[in-house]
Design a protein around this motif. Structure first.
Motif, PDB file in Angstrom:
ATOM      1  N   ILE A 112      13.207  33.220 -26.644  1.00  0.00           N
ATOM      2  CA  ILE A 112      13.948  34.307 -26.128  1.00  0.00           C
ATOM      3  C   ILE A 112      14.981  33.886 -26.429  1.00  0.00           C
ATOM      4  N   LEU A 113      15.652  32.755 -26.385  1.00  0.00           N
ATOM      5  CA  LEU A 113      16.738  31.727 -27.091  1.00  0.00           C
ATOM      6  C   LEU A 113      16.803  32.200 -28.695  1.00  0.00           C
ATOM      7  N   ARG A 114      15.846  32.206 -29.321  1.00  0.00           N
ATOM      8  CA  ARG A 114      16.141  32.556 -30.565  1.00  0.00           C
ATOM      9  C   ARG A 114      16.477  34.469 -31.458  1.00  0.00           C
ATOM     10  N   TYR A 115      16.502  35.275 -30.365  1.00  0.00           N
ATOM     11  CA  TYR A 115      16.382  36.206 -30.799  1.00  0.00           C
ATOM     12  C   TYR A 115      18.202  36.276 -29.649  1.00  0.00           C
ATOM     13  N   VAL A 116      18.165  36.003 -28.491  1.00  0.00           N
ATOM     14  CA  VAL A 116      19.681  36.617 -27.623  1.00  0.00           C
ATOM     15  C   VAL A 116      20.270  35.080 -28.030  1.00  0.00           C
ATOM     16  N   ASP A 145      15.966  35.267 -54.294  1.00  0.00           N
ATOM     17  CA  ASP A 145      16.664  34.062 -52.900  1.00  0.00           C
ATOM     18  C   ASP A 145      16.261  32.455 -54.160  1.00  0.00           C
ATOM     19  N   GLN A 146      17.544  32.217 -53.654  1.00  0.00           N
ATOM     20  CA  GLN A 146      17.812  31.000 -54.221  1.00  0.00           C
ATOM     21  C   GLN A 146      16.757  29.718 -53.918  1.00  0.00           C
ATOM     22  N   PRO A 147      16.149  28.858 -55.404  1.00  0.00           N
ATOM     23  CA  PRO A 147      15.500  27.290 -54.789  1.00  0.00           C
ATOM     24  C   PRO A 147      16.512  26.616 -53.593  1.00  0.00           C
ATOM     25  N   GLN A 148      15.072  25.840 -53.030  1.00  0.00           N
ATOM     26  CA  GLN A 148      15.441  25.235 -51.744  1.00  0.00           C
ATOM     27  C   GLN A 148      15.153  23.916 -52.347  1.00  0.00           C
ATOM     28  N   SER A 149      15.826  22.880 -51.795  1.00  0.00           N
ATOM     29  CA  SER A 149      14.642  21.738 -51.760  1.00  0.00           C
ATOM     30  C   SER A 149      14.240  21.742 -50.529  1.00  0.00           C
ATOM     31  N   PRO A 150      12.780  21.142 -50.221  1.00  0.00           N
ATOM     32  CA  PRO A 150      12.051  20.789 -48.888  1.00  0.00           C
ATOM     33  C   PRO A 150      13.184  19.474 -47.821  1.00  0.00           C
ATOM     34  N   GLU A 151      13.657  18.943 -48.637  1.00  0.00           N
ATOM     35  CA  GLU A 151      14.422  17.759 -48.187  1.00  0.00           C
ATOM     36  C   GLU A 151      14.947  18.185 -47.698  1.00  0.00           C
ATOM     37  N   ALA A 152      15.860  19.300 -47.672  1.00  0.00           N
ATOM     38  CA  ALA A 152      17.183  19.874 -47.227  1.00  0.00           C
ATOM     39  C   ALA A 152      16.926  19.600 -45.654  1.00  0.00           C
ATOM     40  N   ILE A 153      15.499  20.063 -45.106  1.00  0.00           N
ATOM     41  CA  ILE A 153      15.958  20.477 -43.668  1.00  0.00           C
ATOM     42  C   ILE A 153      14.959  19.584 -42.696  1.00  0.00           C
ATOM     43  N   GLU A 154      14.815  18.517 -44.016  1.00  0.00           N
ATOM     44  CA  GLU A 154      13.247  17.598 -43.438  1.00  0.00           C
ATOM     45  C   GLU A 154      13.677  16.937 -41.936  1.00  0.00           C
ATOM     46  N   GLU A 155      15.254  16.954 -42.045  1.00  0.00           N
ATOM     47  CA  GLU A 155      15.666  15.697 -40.671  1.00  0.00           C
ATOM     48  C   GLU A 155      16.389  16.350 -39.676  1.00  0.00           C
ATOM     49  N   LEU A 156      16.412  17.345 -39.911  1.00  0.00           N
ATOM     50  CA  LEU A 156      16.771  18.933 -39.167  1.00  0.00           C
ATOM     51  C   LEU A 156      16.283  18.599 -37.957  1.00  0.00           C
ATOM     52  N   GLU A 157      16.965  18.533 -36.517  1.00  0.00           N
ATOM     53  CA  GLU A 157      16.510  18.811 -35.483  1.00  0.00           C
ATOM     54  C   GLU A 157      16.102  20.553 -34.625  1.00  0.00           C
ATOM     55  N   GLU A 158      15.294  20.221 -33.291  1.00  0.00           N
ATOM     56  CA  GLU A 158      15.307  21.770 -32.644  1.00  0.00           C
ATOM     57  C   GLU A 158      16.563  22.454 -32.857  1.00  0.00           C
ATOM     58  N   GLN A 159      17.126  21.375 -32.410  1.00  0.00           N
ATOM     59  CA  GLN A 159      18.564  21.775 -31.780  1.00  0.00           C
ATOM     60  C   GLN A 159      19.551  22.823 -33.149  1.00  0.00           C
ATOM     61  N   ASP A 160      19.559  21.670 -34.550  1.00  0.00           N
ATOM     62  CA  ASP A 160      19.911  22.547 -35.121  1.00  0.00           C
ATOM     63  C   ASP A 160      19.848  23.381 -35.556  1.00  0.00           C
ATOM     64  N   ILE A 161      18.332  23.814 -36.560  1.00  0.00           N
ATOM     65  CA  ILE A 161      17.662  24.788 -36.822  1.00  0.00           C
ATOM     66  C   ILE A 161      17.814  26.106 -35.194  1.00  0.00           C
ATOM     67  N   LEU A 162      18.260  25.875 -33.963  1.00  0.00           N
ATOM     68  CA  LEU A 162      18.610  27.371 -33.140  1.00  0.00           C
ATOM     69  C   LEU A 162      19.775  27.686 -33.270  1.00  0.00           C
ATOM     70  N   ALA A 163      20.741  26.390 -33.093  1.00  0.00           N
ATOM     71  CA  ALA A 163      22.435  26.834 -33.843  1.00  0.00           C
ATOM     72  C   ALA A 163      22.287  27.238 -34.855  1.00  0.00           C
ATOM     73  N   CYS A 164      22.260  27.811 -35.776  1.00  0.00           N
ATOM     74  CA  CYS A 164      22.039  28.055 -37.348  1.00  0.00           C
ATOM     75  C   CYS A 164      21.469  29.996 -37.387  1.00  0.00           C
ATOM     76  N   ILE A 165      20.373  29.850 -36.539  1.00  0.00           N
ATOM     77  CA  ILE A 165      19.439  30.688 -36.136  1.00  0.00           C
ATOM     78  C   ILE A 165      20.193  32.073 -35.644  1.00  0.00           C
ATOM     79  N   GLN A 166      20.809  31.693 -34.171  1.00  0.00           N
ATOM     80  CA  GLN A 166      22.007  32.096 -33.227  1.00  0.00           C
ATOM     81  C   GLN A 166      22.408  32.048 -33.973  1.00  0.00           C
ATOM     82  N   GLU A 167      23.247  31.393 -34.634  1.00  0.00           N
ATOM     83  CA  GLU A 167      24.441  32.660 -35.980  1.00  0.00           C
ATOM     84  C   GLU A 167      24.358  33.693 -36.375  1.00  0.00           C
ATOM     85  N   LEU A 168      22.818  33.813 -36.816  1.00  0.00           N
ATOM     86  CA  LEU A 168      22.104  35.252 -37.863  1.00  0.00           C
ATOM     87  C   LEU A 168      22.871  36.719 -37.212  1.00  0.00           C
TER      88      LEU A 168
END
Lengths: 189, 123
Positions: A40-44, A106-129
């Motif tokens: 739910i937090l990913r949507y709201v 789509d811009q090419p994206q290096s997989p390493e760029a998000i290698e060390e991302l934490e779940e919280q960081d991902i959620l924070a970015c998704i929530q900003e969309l």
């Protein structure tokens, strides 16, 4: 004793919930509240609102559990209810707007760029969309729905669903870069 | 390339299990309220159904009773007359008319089987 039975056999837990057994309902709530809250937090965006939606989701789960036919995953069944409620909330509050934009490569994206991302960081970015991007992104990338299904769920065209996804990916990459999350030093757009 | 981006996001997001502040007690309270409301609604429907059934039964009984409409008036009058003594019956007044007048009116309207010419003869 009861808890031990439930851990062994989820079908028993479901049957007890169907019989309106409060102990079983409580156990189910404790077991799945975090999983469903995460969805739910990913949507709201707002956590208080997300908890209100979570409460509605459990009320509906206990209300509809009698109609569960033991076909397919029960967790999947509950997750669908959570996703539908989150979308319903967004629709009710008219948060979803879809900006029709041309497809952007789509811009090419290096997989390493998000290698060390934490779940919280991902959620924070998704929530900003924006809400429209976020819903399509969540449904396609995380929940695994097809564009045809997303188009039906959100009452949009397949073309809109695809373009929203591309825009969401682009925006998410920008956000990850802008927020300089761990691992992003390798990011090259 | 974006496949791997999606996969990374999916993998990371699926591990996200935040702890909500929502307590079981508040969900349980809502369940109790909802179930109470459902029971109340059921009782209301039962009461409405019983009311409709009662009205239907009353209408049916009234329709099938031999004492409806004009017949009812006649029945009441006849019962009343039968309670009176022979001597006072013909002149007893029911509202504006005497029993004899009412009897004659009923008979001329064909609502009574022809018998003697007046109430004295009938009795």
């Amino acid at each position: 004793m009861l808890l031990k039975i439930y851990t062994v056999d989820e079908n028993k837990l479901i049957r007890r919930c169907q019989d309106n057994d409060r102990t079983a309902q409580k156990y189910l709530f404790e077991k799945y509240k975090s999983t469903l809250y995460g969805i739910i937090l990913r949507y709201v965006k707002n956590s208080a609102t997300a908890e209100d939606v979570l409460s509605d989701v459990f009320i509906q789960i206990f209300d509809k559990v009698g109609s569960y036919q033991f076909k397919g995953s029960f967790e999947g069944w509950m997750k669908r209810i959570a996703v539908n409620h989150a979308l319903m909330h967004l629709r009710k509050h008219k948060n979803m707007t879809y900006t029709e934009e041309d497809f952007i490569l789509d811009q090419p994206q290096s997989p390493e760029a998000i290698e060390e991302l934490e779940e919280q960081d991902i959620l924070a970015c998704i929530q900003e969309l924006p809400d429209g991007y976020r819903s399509v992104f969540n449904l396609y990338v995380i929940e695994g729905y097809k564009h045809r299904e997303i188009a039906e769920m959100l009452d949009i065209s397949i073309h809109t669903s695809k373009s929203q996804l591309i825009m969401a990916r682009k925006k998410l990459k920008e956000l990850l870069k802008r927020n300089n999350y761990p691992g992003l030093q390798n990011y090259r757009s | 390339m974006s496949e791997s981006f999606d996969e990374k996001i999916r993998k990371t997001a699926s591990h996200f299990r935040p702890e909500p502040n929502l307590k079981w007690s508040s969900v349980e309270k809502r369940l109790e309220v909802q179930q109470g409301a459902k029971k109340q609604m059921m009782y209301n429907w039962i009461a409405v159904a019983a009311g409709i059934a009662l009205i239907a039964l009353s209408v049916f009984v009234f329709q099938s009773s031999p004492t409806s409409g004009t017949e009812h008036s006649l029945y009441v009058s006849a019962r009343h007359i039968s309670d009176l003594s022979t001597a006072e019956a013909p002149n007893h007044r029911l509202g504006r008319y005497s029993v004899n007048e009412i009897y004659n009116a009923y008979q001329s309207a064909g609502l009574l089987p022809s018998a003697s010419s007046d109430l004295n003869g009938r009795r």
